[in-house]
Design a protein around this motif. Structure first.
Motif, mmCIF file in Angstrom:
data_model
loop_
_atom_site.group_PDB
_atom_site.id
_atom_site.type_symbol
_atom_site.label_atom_id
_atom_site.label_comp_id
_atom_site.label_asym_id
_atom_site.label_seq_id
_atom_site.Cartn_x
_atom_site.Cartn_y
_atom_site.Cartn_z
ATOM 1 N N PRO A 1 0.820 -1.217 0.000
ATOM 2 C CA PRO A 1 0.000 0.000 0.000
ATOM 3 C C PRO A 1 0.853 1.267 0.000
ATOM 4 C CG PRO A 1 -0.813 -1.598 1.607
ATOM 5 C CD PRO A 1 0.494 -2.129 1.116
ATOM 6 N N ALA A 2 0.236 2.376 -0.309
ATOM 7 C CA ALA A 2 0.947 3.654 -0.376
ATOM 8 C C ALA A 2 1.172 4.207 1.023
ATOM 9 C CB ALA A 2 0.166 4.647 -1.233
ATOM 10 N N THR A 3 1.952 3.473 1.803
ATOM 11 C CA THR A 3 2.312 3.835 3.168
ATOM 12 C C THR A 3 3.821 3.644 3.312
ATOM 13 O OG1 THR A 3 1.833 1.575 3.883
ATOM 14 C CG2 THR A 3 0.053 3.195 4.123
ATOM 15 N N PRO A 4 4.437 4.138 4.398
ATOM 16 C CA PRO A 4 5.891 3.999 4.528
ATOM 17 C C PRO A 4 6.363 2.561 4.360
ATOM 18 C CG PRO A 4 5.073 5.494 6.187
ATOM 19 C CD PRO A 4 3.860 4.901 5.528
ATOM 20 N N LEU A 5 7.407 2.396 3.536
ATOM 21 C CA LEU A 5 7.922 1.062 3.229
ATOM 22 C C LEU A 5 9.436 1.096 3.128
ATOM 23 C CD1 LEU A 5 7.666 -1.919 2.260
ATOM 24 C CD2 LEU A 5 7.391 -1.016 -0.065
ATOM 25 N N LEU A 6 10.077 0.178 3.835
ATOM 26 C CA LEU A 6 11.521 -0.017 3.739
ATOM 27 C C LEU A 6 11.785 -1.337 3.041
ATOM 28 C CD1 LEU A 6 14.540 0.336 4.392
ATOM 29 C CD2 LEU A 6 14.058 -0.536 6.697
ATOM 30 N N ASN B 1 22.277 11.560 3.431
ATOM 31 C CA ASN B 1 22.776 12.316 4.568
ATOM 32 C C ASN B 1 21.610 12.999 5.276
ATOM 33 O OD1 ASN B 1 22.161 14.696 3.087
ATOM 34 N ND2 ASN B 1 24.208 14.737 2.189
ATOM 35 N N HIS B 2 21.934 13.830 6.264
ATOM 36 C CA HIS B 2 20.866 14.447 7.058
ATOM 37 C C HIS B 2 20.019 15.387 6.216
ATOM 38 C CE1 HIS B 2 18.691 15.893 10.486
ATOM 39 N NE2 HIS B 2 19.110 17.134 10.300
ATOM 40 N N ALA B 3 20.653 16.164 5.342
ATOM 41 C CA ALA B 3 19.905 17.099 4.507
ATOM 42 C C ALA B 3 18.912 16.361 3.609
ATOM 43 C CB ALA B 3 20.864 17.929 3.659
ATOM 44 N N GLN B 4 19.340 15.276 3.004
ATOM 45 C CA GLN B 4 18.458 14.502 2.130
ATOM 46 C C GLN B 4 17.329 13.853 2.921
ATOM 47 O OE1 GLN B 4 21.799 12.319 0.764
ATOM 48 N NE2 GLN B 4 21.961 13.412 -1.181
ATOM 49 N N PHE B 5 17.640 13.418 4.131
ATOM 50 C CA PHE B 5 16.608 12.859 5.016
ATOM 51 C C PHE B 5 15.537 13.910 5.305
ATOM 52 C CE2 PHE B 5 15.195 12.703 9.476
ATOM 53 C CZ PHE B 5 14.505 11.495 9.482
ATOM 54 N N VAL B 6 15.951 15.123 5.591
ATOM 55 C CA VAL B 6 15.010 16.201 5.900
ATOM 56 C C VAL B 6 14.136 16.521 4.691
ATOM 57 C CG1 VAL B 6 14.837 18.682 6.394
ATOM 58 C CG2 VAL B 6 16.395 17.237 7.724
ATOM 59 N N ILE B 7 14.735 16.601 3.515
ATOM 60 C CA ILE B 7 13.989 16.929 2.295
ATOM 61 C C ILE B 7 12.924 15.875 2.007
ATOM 62 C CG2 ILE B 7 14.179 17.183 -0.212
ATOM 63 C CD1 ILE B 7 17.065 18.292 0.349
ATOM 64 N N ALA B 8 13.340 14.609 2.006
ATOM 65 C CA ALA B 8 12.394 13.530 1.697
ATOM 66 C C ALA B 8 11.290 13.452 2.743
ATOM 67 C CB ALA B 8 13.135 12.205 1.613
ATOM 68 N N GLY B 9 11.665 13.550 4.009
ATOM 69 C CA GLY B 9 10.682 13.456 5.090
ATOM 70 C C GLY B 9 9.677 14.577 5.054
ATOM 71 N N GLN C 1 11.437 3.935 13.311
ATOM 72 C CA GLN C 1 11.192 4.903 14.384
ATOM 73 C C GLN C 1 10.742 6.239 13.797
ATOM 74 O OE1 GLN C 1 14.442 5.218 17.214
ATOM 75 N NE2 GLN C 1 15.030 3.082 16.855
ATOM 76 N N HIS C 2 11.334 6.608 12.673
ATOM 77 C CA HIS C 2 10.957 7.859 12.023
ATOM 78 C C HIS C 2 9.553 7.761 11.422
ATOM 79 C CE1 HIS C 2 15.547 8.367 11.362
ATOM 80 N NE2 HIS C 2 15.185 8.906 12.497
ATOM 81 N N PHE C 3 9.181 6.563 10.976
ATOM 82 C CA PHE C 3 7.881 6.362 10.334
ATOM 83 C C PHE C 3 7.199 5.149 10.973
ATOM 84 C CE2 PHE C 3 10.740 8.375 7.328
ATOM 85 C CZ PHE C 3 10.003 9.480 6.916
ATOM 86 N N PRO C 4 6.596 5.349 12.142
ATOM 87 C CA PRO C 4 5.954 4.241 12.873
ATOM 88 C C PRO C 4 4.939 3.506 11.997
ATOM 89 C CG PRO C 4 6.062 6.204 14.235
ATOM 90 C CD PRO C 4 6.474 6.632 12.857
#
Length: 368
Positions: free
Chosen positions: A22-27, A238-246, A281-284
């Motif tokens: 589904p269109a929900t957080p996926l790793l 990196n952290h910047a890319q994490f912030v942008i995507a999130g 943890q970032h995306f429960p």
């Protein structure tokens, strides 16, 4: 809901599960040779089949080659089987951020730390341009390039920018002589960039990260446009890319990241392995699907790699398997020194060549 289509053909059970999630957080924990590019491209096709507009999908990766390959595969599949791929955004992080700054660069959130706005038509400095600007900044700050090599200065500034520290923020945290000295150079470097109406590659990420954090109207516009975000090689972010995507994905939660902490080798240039290790943890409630079947390597190689990587402590476990033949048994040779090591490699290549293996059929891999 569409449950069948050519984009689902030829997939393993695990690959299919990732594609139709589904269109929900996926790793997606994609081991080496496990077909991760296929999974991303098929997932994009599946999202379109479910009714997602191609222009609402954003896929990000790290190299132009990877982005080109992904775009080619997706376009071929969507044009052939579905409604087409018009507006689909498949690009590198830096290219995507450059596009955003061209559009939203006038926002105060995208300005330099001293408030200097980014004027239209700004330039993007390449490595040579940045090195020349660093030399001028070192001199302007009252230092010598013998004590402060431009490459070292740019590396330190890059680390700071990847942590979202502009010159002012870095200066505020500088506590020792070295850091305070670098802070002066950093300010002078920012001034050199502003003088040329230019940004460097790290600025592209830093300024867009600040943009999506501080400018609510821009953030909401991007969230409305990009309803589905997919990221390749997530272990290298990196952290910047994490912030942008999130920031873009937080409104709708349709974030798919593909990567493998076992293949994280870019910490030296700012990659933060905790982005992938702490994804849940970032995306429960995020789904986690391991892809462990290797389609590239023989059984002995996979077994050795699997046995070795299990000793890593900061990782997410997945069983590595293959259905290919056993292949040759890997050998580990302990050399006396680097000269002996080189001699062993050359002797083995000569032996293989005398046995009928052409020179072009061999490769020697080494670390600089």
């Amino acid at each position: 809901m569409v449950t069948a289509g050519p984009w689902l053909d030829g997939l393993t059970e695990a690959q299919r599960a990732a594609v139709v999630h589904p269109a929900t957080p996926l790793l997606v924990l994609a081991g080496p040779g496990s077909g991760k590019t296929r999974v991303i491209t098929r997932r994009i096709a599946h999202l379109v089949a479910q009714g997602a507009a191609p222009w609402s999908i954003l896929a990000l990766t790290f190299t132009n080659k990877a982005a080109g390959e992904m775009k080619e595969r997706v376009h071929a599949m969507l044009e052939a089987e579905l409604a087409g791929a018009r507006g689909l955004q498949v690009s590198t992080f830096h290219s995507f951020c450059a596009t955003l700054l061209r559009r939203y660069g006038s926002s105060p959130a995208a300005a330099a730390s001293d408030g200097t706005p980014l004027a239209p038509g700004f330039s993007i400095f390449d490595t040579d341009d940045a090195r020349d600007a660093a030399k001028r900044a070192i001199a302007a700050a009252g230092f010598d390039t013998k004590n402060w090599p431009p490459a070292l200065v740019l590396s330190r500034i890059s680390d700071a920018k990847n942590k979202l520290l502009d010159a002012a923020a870095y200066a505020a945290e500088a506590g020792d002589f070295t850091s305070r000295s670098l802070a002066k150079i950093y300010r002078a470097y920012e001034a050199e960039l502003a003088k040329c109406n230019a940004v460097d590659f790290d600025d592209l990420l830093l300024r867009v990260a600040r943009l999506v954090k501080q400018d609510a109207s821009v953030r909401e516009e991007l969230q409305q446009r990009y309803r589905h975000v997919l990221i390749d090689e997530y272990q290298d972010t990196n952290h910047a890319q994490f912030v942008i995507a999130g920031a873009i994905a937080q409104a709708h939660g349709s974030l798919t990241v593909v990567g493998d902490p076992d293949q994280s080798i870019y910490a030296w240039r700012g990659a933060d392995i905790t982005n992938i290790l702490d994804f849940e943890q970032h995306f429960p409630g995020a789904g986690v699907i391991p892809l462990g079947q290797n389609f590239r390597s023989t059984a002995h190689i996979v077994a050795v790699a699997d046995g070795l990587i299990r000793h890593n402590t900061r990782r997410k476990h997945k069983d590595l398997t293959t259905e290919l033949e056993a292949g040759a048994m890997p050998q580990v040779i302990r050399a006396l020194d680097e000269r002996h090591e080189a001699r062993v490699v050359v002797d083995e290549m000569v032996r293989q060549h005398e046995g009928g293996v052409p020179w072009k059929g061999m490769a020697a891999l080494y670390r600089m």
